[in-house]
Design an enzyme around this catalytic site. Structure first.
Site, PDB file in Angstrom:
ATOM      1  N   ASP A 150     -66.852  41.404  24.088  1.00  0.00           N
ATOM      2  CA  ASP A 150     -68.146  40.780  24.399  1.00  0.00           C
ATOM      3  C   ASP A 150     -68.142  40.085  25.754  1.00  0.00           C
ATOM      4  O   ASP A 150     -69.153  39.503  26.153  1.00  0.00           O
ATOM      5  CB  ASP A 150     -68.558  39.804  23.291  1.00  0.00           C
ATOM      6  CG  ASP A 150     -67.520  38.723  23.035  1.00  0.00           C
ATOM      7  OD1 ASP A 150     -66.600  38.550  23.863  1.00  0.00           O
ATOM      8  OD2 ASP A 150     -67.633  38.042  21.994  1.00  0.00           O
TER       9      ASP A 150
ATOM     10  N   ASP B 286     -60.329  41.400  14.637  1.00  0.00           N
ATOM     11  CA  ASP B 286     -61.291  42.033  15.532  1.00  0.00           C
ATOM     12  C   ASP B 286     -60.514  42.303  16.830  1.00  0.00           C
ATOM     13  O   ASP B 286     -60.248  41.381  17.610  1.00  0.00           O
ATOM     14  CB  ASP B 286     -62.456  41.052  15.754  1.00  0.00           C
ATOM     15  CG  ASP B 286     -63.756  41.731  16.095  1.00  0.00           C
ATOM     16  OD1 ASP B 286     -63.812  42.971  16.098  1.00  0.00           O
ATOM     17  OD2 ASP B 286     -64.742  41.001  16.352  1.00  0.00           O
TER      18      ASP B 286
END
Ligand SMILES: *[C@@H]1O[C@H](CO)[C@@H](O)[C@H](O)[C@H]1NC(C)=O
Length: 242
Positions: free
Chosen positions: A44, A156
């Site tokens: 991100d 993640d």
């Protein structure tokens, strides 16, 4: 022993030294965590949570970077995923191959069964999917994960071009690159060729998913906590024993 034999011994010893260079022994952490978990993937561009001094128990937090993804920035600077922030993940905090069976990398993690602050701890994954059954990946925890209700360990894995996730504005703010270049919000680019839509500093990290990881999506893992290898410590700057 004749001179020739001694000579070849010396050569053998040198050859061994050379073969060992760069590969580090993997050491289990005494009393460390172990278990199974699910994986997802993300990139991100945001400053990782463990890059805040207040979030780690150690001398220095995870290195975060200016918008160029390379220059280290003051750890108190706000994340570029918040308005008026200008601190981002550094481009070298993605996954990379050590050899065909071992890779290093970084991950956001949420562990069940511990109250410890796991920022900067390292875990070794054994993939539970057939296509990756001979491969292991050793990651350092640089970020925290949500979904505490799931009752399972969640990892993640940080890989450029694998989905911006919740923070859709981070990569556009860092790279002035349209959000469509980053692929699906969850999952990222679908093909290796689409890695070239990313800034060139992220191409190798993006291709890692299609090459070393064979494009396998979100493989389940078993894991054991290990001592962090020097190579990961030197990239992240966060050493969980200092
Ligand atoms: C990859 O590196 C690890 C750690 O040095 C080593 O144990 C393993 O045997 C290597 N695998 C191959 C295929 O060279």
């Amino acid at each position: 022993m004749n001179f020739l034999a001694i000579g070849s011994l010396v050569i053998l010893a040198l050859a061994n030294c050379k073969a060992d260079h760069g590969s580090e022994e993997i050491i289990l952490k005494q009393g460390g965590l172990s278990g199974t978990g699910t994986t997802t993937r993300y990139w991100d561009c945001c400053k990782p949570t463990c890059a805040w001094p207040g979030h780690v128990d150690y001398k220095s937090p995870v290195r975060s970077c200016e918008a160029n993804g390379v220059t280290t920035i003051d750890p108190e600077v706000q994340s570029g995923c918040e308005s008026d922030g200008r601190s981002y993940i550094c481009t070298d905090q993605g996954g990379f191959a050590i050899n065909s069976t071992l890779a290093y990398g970084f991950a956001a993690a949420r562990f069940i069964n511990t109250e410890r602050n796991m920022c900067c701890a390292c875990v070794l994954f054994t993939f539970q999917s057939d296509e990756l059954k001979d491969k292991k990946m050793l990651v350092q925890v640089t970020n925290t994960g949500n979904a505490p209700e799931s009752g399972t360990n969640l990892f993640d894995i940080a890989m450029p071009g694998s989905g911006v996730g919740y923070y859709t504005q981070g990569c556009t703010s860092q790279w002035h690159s349209d959000v469509s270049n980053w692929g699906d919000q969850y999952g990222g680019v679908r093909e290796e060729a689409d890695c070239y839509n990313l800034p060139k500093w992220l191409w190798d990290g993006c291709k890692f998913r299609f090459e070393w990881m064979k494009g396998v999506s979100n493989p389940p893992v078993s894991f054991v906590e290990v001592e962090c290898p020097k190579k990961l410590l030197s990239i992240s700057g966060c050493n969980p024993v200092s």
